[in-house]
Design a protein around this motif. Structure first.
Motif, mmCIF file in Angstrom:
data_model
loop_
_atom_site.group_PDB
_atom_site.id
_atom_site.type_symbol
_atom_site.label_atom_id
_atom_site.label_comp_id
_atom_site.label_asym_id
_atom_site.label_seq_id
_atom_site.Cartn_x
_atom_site.Cartn_y
_atom_site.Cartn_z
ATOM 1 N N ASP A 1 0.800 -1.218 0.000
ATOM 2 C CA ASP A 1 0.000 0.000 0.000
ATOM 3 C C ASP A 1 0.835 1.272 0.000
ATOM 4 O O ASP A 1 0.434 2.277 -0.591
ATOM 5 C CB ASP A 1 -0.939 0.005 1.211
ATOM 6 N N HIS A 2 2.001 1.242 0.653
ATOM 7 C CA HIS A 2 2.722 2.490 0.889
ATOM 8 C C HIS A 2 3.995 2.659 0.068
ATOM 9 O O HIS A 2 4.406 3.796 -0.176
ATOM 10 C CB HIS A 2 3.028 2.633 2.381
ATOM 11 N N LEU A 3 4.625 1.577 -0.357
ATOM 12 C CA LEU A 3 5.816 1.727 -1.191
ATOM 13 C C LEU A 3 5.521 2.461 -2.500
ATOM 14 O O LEU A 3 6.290 3.368 -2.883
ATOM 15 C CB LEU A 3 6.434 0.355 -1.474
ATOM 16 N N PRO A 4 4.419 2.149 -3.212
ATOM 17 C CA PRO A 4 4.150 2.895 -4.449
ATOM 18 C C PRO A 4 3.940 4.391 -4.204
ATOM 19 O O PRO A 4 4.338 5.220 -5.035
ATOM 20 C CB PRO A 4 2.866 2.242 -4.986
ATOM 21 N N LEU A 5 3.330 4.747 -3.068
ATOM 22 C CA LEU A 5 3.121 6.160 -2.762
ATOM 23 C C LEU A 5 4.455 6.878 -2.567
ATOM 24 O O LEU A 5 4.658 7.991 -3.054
ATOM 25 C CB LEU A 5 2.264 6.303 -1.507
#
Length: 471
Positions: free
Chosen positions: A115-119
Motif C-alpha cells: 500500500d505504501h511503497l508505491p506512494l
C-alpha cells in the motif's frame, strides 16, 4: 521453500514468546525507535487507497494486466500484489509489484509495503523530476545528508541492462533508480518505527516495476522474481529472467552478511536451502539476503537496498510475469512463460499459472505444504482482442473455427504434460465452474487425454474478506 525456520519466526500467535536472546535484542532495538516522525508522506495516512482509480490489488484483471493470489496450506495468505495504471498521474506509466511476507506478522508487512511503497516511489519520482526540470541539475546535487547516506550503499544495487544496450542509460532510468533507492529506504524506516506492526522477526520480499513508455525499471529485494516473455530470432517465445533471486547462497550476499557478523549456512536436513542466522543464536534462519523488516538481522548483514535493473522494451517483448517463490519453487522460467502464453484469455493468465503451480506442488512435494502463490502478469502491447468477457456462469468451449488455436495451445502444453508438471484433462462440452470463478479441477483428476481447451471467465475483483485471506 520456507522463508524463516525458527518457531519464533513462524508463530502466528501475537503473544508468542521469543527466545531470551531475541527478546533482549528486541528490547534494545525498540529503544532506537523515534516514535512517529514528521514525514512528507503523512498526508497519505488516511487516504482511501482502495478508491484510487487504476489501482488493483485483488484477484482480477485490467486491460493490461492479470492478477491472482491463492492461499497455500501454511495458514494466512502472506502474499500481496498490486497493479497501478496511470501511475504518477501519467497515462503511459504503470506500477506492478508482488510481495511475499514471512514471520508471524508477514501478511501485515506485505500489505503495508504493497500500500505504501508505491506512494513513496511516486512522491520521490515527482520530486526528482521537478528538481531536475527546475534546476537543470542532477537531483543528487540537492540531497540532504540522509539521502547521501542512502546512496552510500548504492554499490549494493547492481544495475543491469538489456544486453543489446551498449550506450549510456537514459535519464529516466537514473531518475527512477534514485527514486527506487530512496523509496525502499523510507519504507523500511517506516516499518522500523511502526507502532502496530511488529517487524522484528517478520518481513516481506518485494519485486516491483515501473513501465514508462518503452522503458522498464525494476526494483527487487528478496527471492520473488520477474521474468520476461519475448520472441527470439526464430520467433519462438523465450523466457528472460529480469531479476536475481537475492538469497544468501550468492557469494556477494554471503560475504556482506559474514562481514557484519551474521552467519550463513544450510541445515543438514535441507542442504539446498541456505539461511541467515544471528551470530550467537540459531535463529531466525531467513532464506533470503534482502528483505523489508526482519530488524533482528538488520545489524548483521540483511539489507533492504533494492537491486535496480533496466530494460528498453522492443516489439518482441510480450509480457512480464512477477511472482512469489510459490511459483518459482516448482516451475521453471520457460514453463511459466509457456503457461501464460497458452492461457485461453489474458484475463485468466495469472489464475491459470497459479492453478498449474498448485498441481505441481502436489506432484513434486507431496509431503510438503503448498506455499502461497501470487502472480501479476503485465502485457506489454496494446492488443486487447485476447481479453475475454465474463460469461453467464459457464465456460466457453472453443468451437470448430478455433481448431488452429486449440492445436497451437496444445502444442505449447505438450512438453509440460510430458514432464509431469501439467496433468492431461478431458473436457466434455461445457463444464460448470465453481463459486469463485474457477474450474473444478478436482473433478478432472485421473483423465488421460486433452480433447479441447476451455476459456475461464474474466474475473470480477472481489472485496477483501474480514480475515484478510484475499489480497
Amino acid at each position: 521453500m520456507g522463508s524463516c525456520l525458527t518457531a519464533e519466526s513462524r508463530s502466528p500467535l501475537p503473544g508468542s514468546p521469543l527466545s531470551p536472546h531475541l527478546a533482549n535484542m528486541k528490547r534494545r532495538n525498540s529503544k532506537k525507535r523515534l516514535g512517529s516522525r514528521n514525514s512528507s508522506f503523512e498526508y497519505w495516512k488516511d487516504e482511501p487507497l482502495h478508491r484510487i482509480p487504476g489501482r488493483v490489488f485483488l484477484n482480477g484483471s485490467t486491460d493490461v494486466a492479470s492478477l491472482f493470489t491463492q492461499q497455500g496450506k501454511k495458514g494466512t495468505n502472506q502474499d500481496a500484489m498490486i497493479v497501478w495504471e496511470n501511475f504518477g498521474s501519467r497515462t503511459d506509466t504503470v506500477f506492478c509489484g508482488v510481495f511475499d511476507g514471512h514471520g508471524p506478522y508477514g501478511h501485515l508487512v506485505a500489505k503495508r509495503v504493497r500500500d505504501h511503497l508505491p506512494l513513496k516511489l511516486s512522491a520521490y519520482l515527482d520530486v526528482n523530476i521537478s528538481s531536475k526540470d527546475a534546476l537543470g541539475l542532477n537531483a543528487a546535487g540537492s540531497m540532504n545528508c540522509e539521502d547521501m547516506d542512502l546512496l552510500s550503499v548504492d554499490e549494493e544495487s547492481r544495475a543491469s541492462e538489456d544486453l543489446k544496450e551498449t550506450g549510456k542509460h537514459p535519464e529516466i532510468f537514473e531518475t527512477l533508480k534514485e527514486s527506487f533507492l530512496k523509496a525502499f529506504k523510507a519504507m523500511d524506516r517506516e516499518l522500523r518505527t511502526h507502532r502496530s506492526i511488529d517487524c522484528f522477526c517478520s518481513g516481506t520480499t518485494a519485486v516491483t516495476l515501473v513501465k514508462r513508455g518503452p522503458y522498464l525499471v525494476i526494483g527487487n529485494v528478496g527471492d520473488s522474481r520477474a521474468v520476461l516473455g519475448t520472441r527470439n530470432k526464430h520467433n519462438s517465445l523465450t523466457a528472460v529472467q529480469l531479476t536475481v533471486d537475492l538469497k544468501p547462497n550468492l557469494p556477494a550476499e554471503a560475504e556482506r552478511i559474514r562481514k557484519c557478523k551474521g552467519r550463513v549456512f544450510a541445515l543438514a536436513d535441507e542442504p539446498e536451502v541456505t539461511r541467515v542466522w544471528l551470530p550467537n543464536n540459531d535463529s531466525p534462519g531467513l532464506a533470503m539476503a534482502r528483505a523489508f523488516g526482519d530488524f533482528c538481522l538488520k545489524d548483521f548483514g540483511l539489507i533492504s537496498v533494492p537491486e535496480v535493473s533496466y530494460r528498453h522494451l522492443s516489439e518482441k517483448d510480450e509480457f512480464v510475469v512477477l511472482a512469489t517463490d510459490g511459483i518459482w519453487d516448482v516451475l521453471s522460467n520457460q514453463e511459466v512463460v509457456d503457461i501464460i502464453a497458452s492461457a485461453p484469455a489474458r484475463s485468466s493468465a495469472a489464475r491459470a499459472l497459479v492453478e498449474v503451480a498448485v498441481r505441481a506442488w502436489r506432484y513434486k512435494y507431496s509431503t510438503s505444504k503448498v506455499d502461497d502463490c501470487a502472480v501479476v502478469c503485465l502485457f506489454l502491447d496494446s492488443n486487447l482482442n485476447n481479453l475475454s468477457i465474463a460469461s453467464n456462469g459457464k465456460t466457453k468451449v472453443e468451437g470448430d473455427d478455433d481448431n488452429d488455436n486449440v492445436k497451437e495451445n496444445r502444442d505449447v502444453l505438450t512438453p509440460l504434460i510430458q514432464s509431469g508438471v501439467v496433468e492431461e484433462v478431458v473436457v466434455e462440452g461445457n463444464e460448470e465452474i465453481n463459486s469463485d470463478g474457477g474450474m473444478d479441477w478436482s473433478a478432472l483428476e485421473g483423465v488421460s487425454r486433452v480433447n479441447t481447451l476451455v476459456n475461464l471467465p474474466r474475473f470480477v475483483p472481489e472485496m477483501e474478506d474480514e480475515k484478510g485471506l484475499l489480497q
